[in-house]
Design an enzyme around this catalytic site. Structure first.
Site, PDB file in Angstrom:
ATOM      1  N   GLU A  84       0.830  -1.209   0.000  1.00 47.21           N
ATOM      2  CA  GLU A  84       0.000   0.000   0.000  1.00 47.21           C
ATOM      3  C   GLU A  84       0.860   1.253   0.000  1.00 47.21           C
ATOM      4  O   GLU A  84       1.831   1.346   0.753  1.00 47.21           O
ATOM      5  CB  GLU A  84      -0.850   0.054   1.274  1.00 47.21           C
ATOM      6  CG  GLU A  84      -1.918  -0.984   1.322  1.00 47.21           C
ATOM      7  CD  GLU A  84      -2.834  -0.747   2.516  1.00 47.21           C
ATOM      8  OE1 GLU A  84      -3.583  -1.667   2.837  1.00 47.21           O
ATOM      9  OE2 GLU A  84      -2.785   0.339   3.119  1.00 47.21           O
ATOM     10  N   CYS A  97       3.425   8.321   1.310  1.00 44.68           N
ATOM     11  CA  CYS A  97       3.506   7.463   2.494  1.00 44.68           C
ATOM     12  C   CYS A  97       3.742   6.040   2.005  1.00 44.68           C
ATOM     13  O   CYS A  97       2.924   5.493   1.274  1.00 44.68           O
ATOM     14  CB  CYS A  97       2.193   7.588   3.264  1.00 44.68           C
ATOM     15  SG  CYS A  97       2.055   6.462   4.652  1.00 44.68           S
ATOM     16  N   CYS A 104       2.867  -6.702   9.229  1.00 44.47           N
ATOM     17  CA  CYS A 104       3.765  -6.276  10.302  1.00 44.47           C
ATOM     18  C   CYS A 104       3.654  -7.276  11.429  1.00 44.47           C
ATOM     19  O   CYS A 104       2.567  -7.776  11.718  1.00 44.47           O
ATOM     20  CB  CYS A 104       3.378  -4.876  10.805  1.00 44.47           C
ATOM     21  SG  CYS A 104       4.504  -4.246  12.083  1.00 44.47           S
ATOM     22  N   CYS A 108       0.430  -4.279  17.117  1.00 47.59           N
ATOM     23  CA  CYS A 108      -0.253  -3.202  17.850  1.00 47.59           C
ATOM     24  C   CYS A 108      -1.769  -3.413  17.689  1.00 47.59           C
ATOM     25  O   CYS A 108      -2.259  -3.642  16.587  1.00 47.59           O
ATOM     26  CB  CYS A 108       0.168  -1.840  17.321  1.00 47.59           C
ATOM     27  SG  CYS A 108       1.960  -1.597  17.397  1.00 47.59           S
ATOM     28  N   CYS A 111      -4.123  -1.329  15.112  1.00 47.81           N
ATOM     29  CA  CYS A 111      -3.620  -1.107  13.756  1.00 47.81           C
ATOM     30  C   CYS A 111      -4.044  -2.245  12.835  1.00 47.81           C
ATOM     31  O   CYS A 111      -3.864  -3.426  13.170  1.00 47.81           O
ATOM     32  CB  CYS A 111      -2.091  -0.992  13.813  1.00 47.81           C
ATOM     33  SG  CYS A 111      -1.292  -1.060  12.195  1.00 47.81           S
ATOM     34  N   GLY A 159       4.043  -1.855   7.897  1.00 42.19           N
ATOM     35  CA  GLY A 159       5.307  -2.423   8.326  1.00 42.19           C
ATOM     36  C   GLY A 159       6.091  -1.568   9.303  1.00 42.19           C
ATOM     37  O   GLY A 159       5.835  -0.380   9.476  1.00 42.19           O
ATOM     38  N   GLU A 160       7.053  -2.210   9.959  1.00 39.10           N
ATOM     39  CA  GLU A 160       7.926  -1.532  10.907  1.00 39.10           C
ATOM     40  C   GLU A 160       9.309  -1.382  10.238  1.00 39.10           C
ATOM     41  O   GLU A 160      10.046  -2.361  10.106  1.00 39.10           O
ATOM     42  CB  GLU A 160       8.013  -2.356  12.199  1.00 39.10           C
ATOM     43  CG  GLU A 160       9.096  -1.929  13.172  1.00 39.10           C
ATOM     44  CD  GLU A 160       9.148  -0.423  13.435  1.00 39.10           C
ATOM     45  OE1 GLU A 160       8.104   0.197  13.708  1.00 39.10           O
ATOM     46  OE2 GLU A 160      10.268   0.143  13.356  1.00 39.10           O
ATOM     47  N   SER A 189       9.292   6.304  10.593  1.00 39.32           N
ATOM     48  CA  SER A 189       8.421   6.179  11.761  1.00 39.32           C
ATOM     49  C   SER A 189       8.602   4.791  12.360  1.00 39.32           C
ATOM     50  O   SER A 189       8.547   3.789  11.652  1.00 39.32           O
ATOM     51  CB  SER A 189       6.964   6.388  11.333  1.00 39.32           C
ATOM     52  OG  SER A 189       6.089   6.239  12.442  1.00 39.32           O
ATOM     53  N   SER A 212       6.283   6.205  17.539  1.00 38.60           N
ATOM     54  CA  SER A 212       4.859   5.995  17.808  1.00 38.60           C
ATOM     55  C   SER A 212       4.712   5.542  19.256  1.00 38.60           C
ATOM     56  O   SER A 212       5.010   4.397  19.579  1.00 38.60           O
ATOM     57  CB  SER A 212       4.303   4.945  16.847  1.00 38.60           C
ATOM     58  OG  SER A 212       4.463   5.391  15.515  1.00 38.60           O
ATOM     59  N   LEU A 213       4.258   6.434  20.110  1.00 40.98           N
ATOM     60  CA  LEU A 213       4.274   6.154  21.551  1.00 40.98           C
ATOM     61  C   LEU A 213       2.927   5.621  22.061  1.00 40.98           C
ATOM     62  O   LEU A 213       2.851   4.547  22.615  1.00 40.98           O
ATOM     63  CB  LEU A 213       4.677   7.433  22.311  1.00 40.98           C
ATOM     64  CG  LEU A 213       5.143   7.235  23.740  1.00 40.98           C
ATOM     65  CD1 LEU A 213       6.439   6.436  23.804  1.00 40.98           C
ATOM     66  CD2 LEU A 213       5.351   8.590  24.436  1.00 40.98           C
ATOM     67  N   HIS A 214       1.887   6.388  21.934  1.00 38.96           N
ATOM     68  CA  HIS A 214       0.489   5.976  22.210  1.00 38.96           C
ATOM     69  C   HIS A 214       0.138   5.731  23.673  1.00 38.96           C
ATOM     70  O   HIS A 214      -1.043   5.599  23.997  1.00 38.96           O
ATOM     71  CB  HIS A 214       0.073   4.725  21.436  1.00 38.96           C
ATOM     72  CG  HIS A 214       0.469   4.717  20.008  1.00 38.96           C
ATOM     73  ND1 HIS A 214       0.181   5.756  19.153  1.00 38.96           N
ATOM     74  CD2 HIS A 214       1.140   3.788  19.278  1.00 38.96           C
ATOM     75  CE1 HIS A 214       0.658   5.457  17.947  1.00 38.96           C
ATOM     76  NE2 HIS A 214       1.243   4.292  17.988  1.00 38.96           N
ATOM     77  N   ASN A 288      -8.237   5.861  13.412  1.00 40.53           N
ATOM     78  CA  ASN A 288      -9.031   5.503  12.254  1.00 40.53           C
ATOM     79  C   ASN A 288      -9.535   4.079  12.543  1.00 40.53           C
ATOM     80  O   ASN A 288      -8.728   3.157  12.582  1.00 40.53           O
ATOM     81  CB  ASN A 288      -8.103   5.534  11.033  1.00 40.53           C
ATOM     82  CG  ASN A 288      -8.854   5.565   9.736  1.00 40.53           C
ATOM     83  OD1 ASN A 288     -10.070   5.598   9.707  1.00 40.53           O
ATOM     84  ND2 ASN A 288      -8.116   5.529   8.644  1.00 40.53           N
ATOM     85  N   CYS A 331      -2.238   2.335   7.003  1.00 39.86           N
ATOM     86  CA  CYS A 331      -2.530   1.403   8.086  1.00 39.86           C
ATOM     87  C   CYS A 331      -3.067   0.046   7.645  1.00 39.86           C
ATOM     88  O   CYS A 331      -3.731  -0.637   8.404  1.00 39.86           O
ATOM     89  CB  CYS A 331      -3.511   2.009   9.102  1.00 39.86           C
ATOM     90  SG  CYS A 331      -3.252   3.731   9.432  1.00 39.86           S
TER      91      CYS A 331
HETATM   92  N1  SAH Z   1       5.399   0.714  12.133  1.00 39.64           N
HETATM   93  C1  SAH Z   1       5.684   2.098  12.138  1.00 39.64           C
HETATM   94  C2  SAH Z   1       5.270   2.811  10.871  1.00 39.64           C
HETATM   95  C3  SAH Z   1       3.956   2.381  10.266  1.00 39.64           C
HETATM   96  S1  SAH Z   1       2.508   2.768  11.205  1.00 39.64           S
HETATM   97  C4  SAH Z   1       5.047   2.756  13.362  1.00 39.64           C
HETATM   98  O1  SAH Z   1       4.261   2.113  14.035  1.00 39.64           O
HETATM   99  O2  SAH Z   1       5.391   3.897  13.631  1.00 39.64           O
HETATM  100  C5  SAH Z   1       2.423   4.529  10.918  1.00 39.64           C
HETATM  101  C6  SAH Z   1       1.612   5.293  11.938  1.00 39.64           C
HETATM  102  O3  SAH Z   1       0.211   4.975  11.791  1.00 39.64           O
HETATM  103  C7  SAH Z   1       1.968   4.955  13.372  1.00 39.64           C
HETATM  104  O4  SAH Z   1       2.169   6.141  14.088  1.00 39.64           O
HETATM  105  C8  SAH Z   1       0.768   4.199  13.852  1.00 39.64           C
HETATM  106  O5  SAH Z   1       0.602   4.303  15.230  1.00 39.64           O
HETATM  107  C9  SAH Z   1      -0.353   4.847  13.083  1.00 39.64           C
HETATM  108  N2  SAH Z   1      -1.562   4.027  13.043  1.00 39.64           N
HETATM  109  C10 SAH Z   1      -1.653   2.689  12.909  1.00 39.64           C
HETATM  110  N3  SAH Z   1      -2.936   2.294  12.908  1.00 39.64           N
HETATM  111  C11 SAH Z   1      -3.689   3.407  13.041  1.00 39.64           C
HETATM  112  C12 SAH Z   1      -5.090   3.644  13.099  1.00 39.64           C
HETATM  113  N4  SAH Z   1      -5.970   2.643  13.021  1.00 39.64           N
HETATM  114  N5  SAH Z   1      -5.525   4.928  13.229  1.00 39.64           N
HETATM  115  C13 SAH Z   1      -4.627   5.946  13.305  1.00 39.64           C
HETATM  116  N6  SAH Z   1      -3.291   5.781  13.253  1.00 39.64           N
HETATM  117  C14 SAH Z   1      -2.819   4.520  13.120  1.00 39.64           C
HETATM  118 FE1  SF4 Z   2       3.258  -2.441  12.862  1.00 40.07          FE
HETATM  119 FE2  SF4 Z   2       3.278   0.242  13.091  1.00 40.07          FE
HETATM  120 FE3  SF4 Z   2       0.958  -1.122  12.841  1.00 40.07          FE
HETATM  121 FE4  SF4 Z   2       2.338  -1.319  15.109  1.00 40.07          FE
HETATM  122  S1  SF4 Z   2       1.396   0.540  14.260  1.00 40.07           S
HETATM  123  S2  SF4 Z   2       1.413  -3.034  13.990  1.00 40.07           S
HETATM  124  S3  SF4 Z   2       4.426  -1.269  14.338  1.00 40.07           S
HETATM  125  S4  SF4 Z   2       2.586  -0.962  11.324  1.00 40.07           S
END
Ligand code: SAH
Ligand code: SF4
Length: 352
Positions: A84, A97, A104, A108, A111, A159-160, A189, A212-214, A288, A331
């Site tokens: 994607e 992006c 991945c 998380c 996601c 992906g990470e 990221s 990405s802390l959360h 989202n 995502c």
């Molecule tokens: N794996 C890396 C990069 C890909 S995810 C990471 O986690 O940083 C890119 C960003 O999208 C991250 O900040 C992640 O927390 C955010 N993200 C993932 N799922 C999401 C969702 N459902 N709604 C909003 N942001 C999301």
């Molecule tokens: Fe992977 Fe980033 Fe999604 Fe976490 S937020 S599952 S690290 S893509």
């Protein structure tokens, strides 16, 4: 041909004069074109021979949103992997992006990519080709009111990136050194692979780092970001500070706001403390919702209050726009939908 390193292109061109390699390299990296037929200064015979090797994937689905300023692509590789990519036009920049893996493994909970699981790493050429494709698409049909080429790249697709370090590193090398994209316009990221952050800090390029802390304490972070059990928050703070010291580049913290999980004023206050220790600014992204998850974004007033609490604590905080919501942008959501073969309202470009 993106699967071949730029300096090795000669090997697949065969017995061609050296200037041909330069021409091909220019077509691939400097002025990319959608079709090899547009590489007008190459002999027809060579174009025919290379046609199958041009892109490492074909475009399967294209969707547009936000009054045609957002385009989302689902590419398919010959081995069936889905990639994607999202292109977003703004008044002064055009951001792509990109994905670094198919799926991945980090899991998380909020996601879509994490909910789906891991298929495989992307090759450096498959990563770079997403940016080249965006440039080629912009050349043939620009986004009105935005630069006609990619100005910014964010590794925020599937992906990470730091779990695929060597290939991502090679893709950065090609983006910066061959394609000519400024390292300062590239953001990697990560969900917090601390050793990867340290390696990235030691690379020669001043790329941006987003963490990405959360969640602001280890117990709650480990629940939504399983990798936190391996690299807890203190490790990330140390790694982020090292990155800042090595690069002089401010780190950003990404915070996906989830109703009832990380959206209280207490969460904002704790986050402000970490942002200060990391010398980071904060991007807040309302969740989202994903097809497989129960989580929901907070209502508007809570989002506003969260951002205000951060600012009152002296932290630079912005609310990220959620481009392409109606097309499941980023995502892993488009792939999820195509994998489940539900009705696809989008334009199917080349069904196979
Ligand atoms: N794996 C890396 C990069 C890909 S995810 C990471 O986690 O940083 C890119 C960003 O999208 C991250 O900040 C992640 O927390 C955010 N993200 C993932 N799922 C999401 C969702 N459902 N709604 C909003 N942001 C999301
Ligand atoms: Fe992977 Fe980033 Fe999604 Fe976490 S937020 S599952 S690290 S893509």
């Amino acid at each position: 041909m993106y699967l071949t390193a730029p300096e090795d292109l000669g090997s697949i061109l065969g017995d061609q004069p050296a200037y041909r390699t330069d021409q091909v390299r220019n077509w691939l990296y400097r002025t990319p074109v959608l079709s090899i037929a547009d590489m007008t200064n190459l002999p027809a015979e060579l174009r025919r021979r290379l046609a199958d090797r041009h892109w490492p994937f074909h475009l399967e689905i294209e969707q547009t949103a936000d009054a045609h300023t957002t385009r989302k692509w689902l590419f398919r590789t010959p081995d069936g992997a889905a990639i994607e990519t999202v292109l977003m036009g703004y008044p002064k920049r055009t951001t792509v992006c990109i994905s670094s893996q198919v799926g991945c493994a980090m899991g998380c909970t909020f996601c879509a990519t994490g909910q789906y699981g891991f298929d495989r790493h992307l090759e450096a050429g498959e990563i770079v080709a997403q940016v080249a494709y965006a440039n080629a698409a912009l050349r043939s049909s620009p986004i009105a009111g935005s630069p006609d080429h990619v100005t910014n790249v964010v590794f925020m697709g599937m992906g990470e990136p730091l779990a695929n370090y060597d290939r991502v590193r090679e893709s950065l090398r090609r983006l910066i050194e061959t394609m000519g994209i400024s390292a300062r316009s590239i953001t990697v990221s990560t969900v917090g692979v601390a050793p990867g952050i340290r390696r990235l800090a030691a690379e020669p390029w001043p790329v941006n780092l987003a963490i990405s802390l959360h969640a602001a304490d280890d117990a709650s972070r480990s629940e939504i970001v399983p990798l936190n059990r391996r690299y807890p928050i203190d490790d990330l703070v140390t790694a982020a500070r090292e990155f800042f010291a090595a690069k002089g580049r401010r780190v950003s913290i990404e915070w996906t706001l989830i109703a009832g999980k990380n959206d209280s004023e207490g969460d904002a206050a704790a986050l402000a403390g970490i942002a200060e220790r990391m010398r980071a600014h904060v991007n807040v992204i309302p969740l989202n919702p994903t097809p497989l998850g129960e989580d929901r974004p907070p209502d508007r007033s809570r989002v506003t209050r969260f951002v205000r609490t951060l600012r009152d604590a002296g932290i630079t905080a912005t609310e990220r726009d959620t481009r392409g919501r109606d097309i499941d942008a980023a995502c892993g959501q488009l792939r999820l939908r195509s994998a489940r073969r539900t009705e696809l309202p989008e334009r199917v470009v080349s069904p196979r």
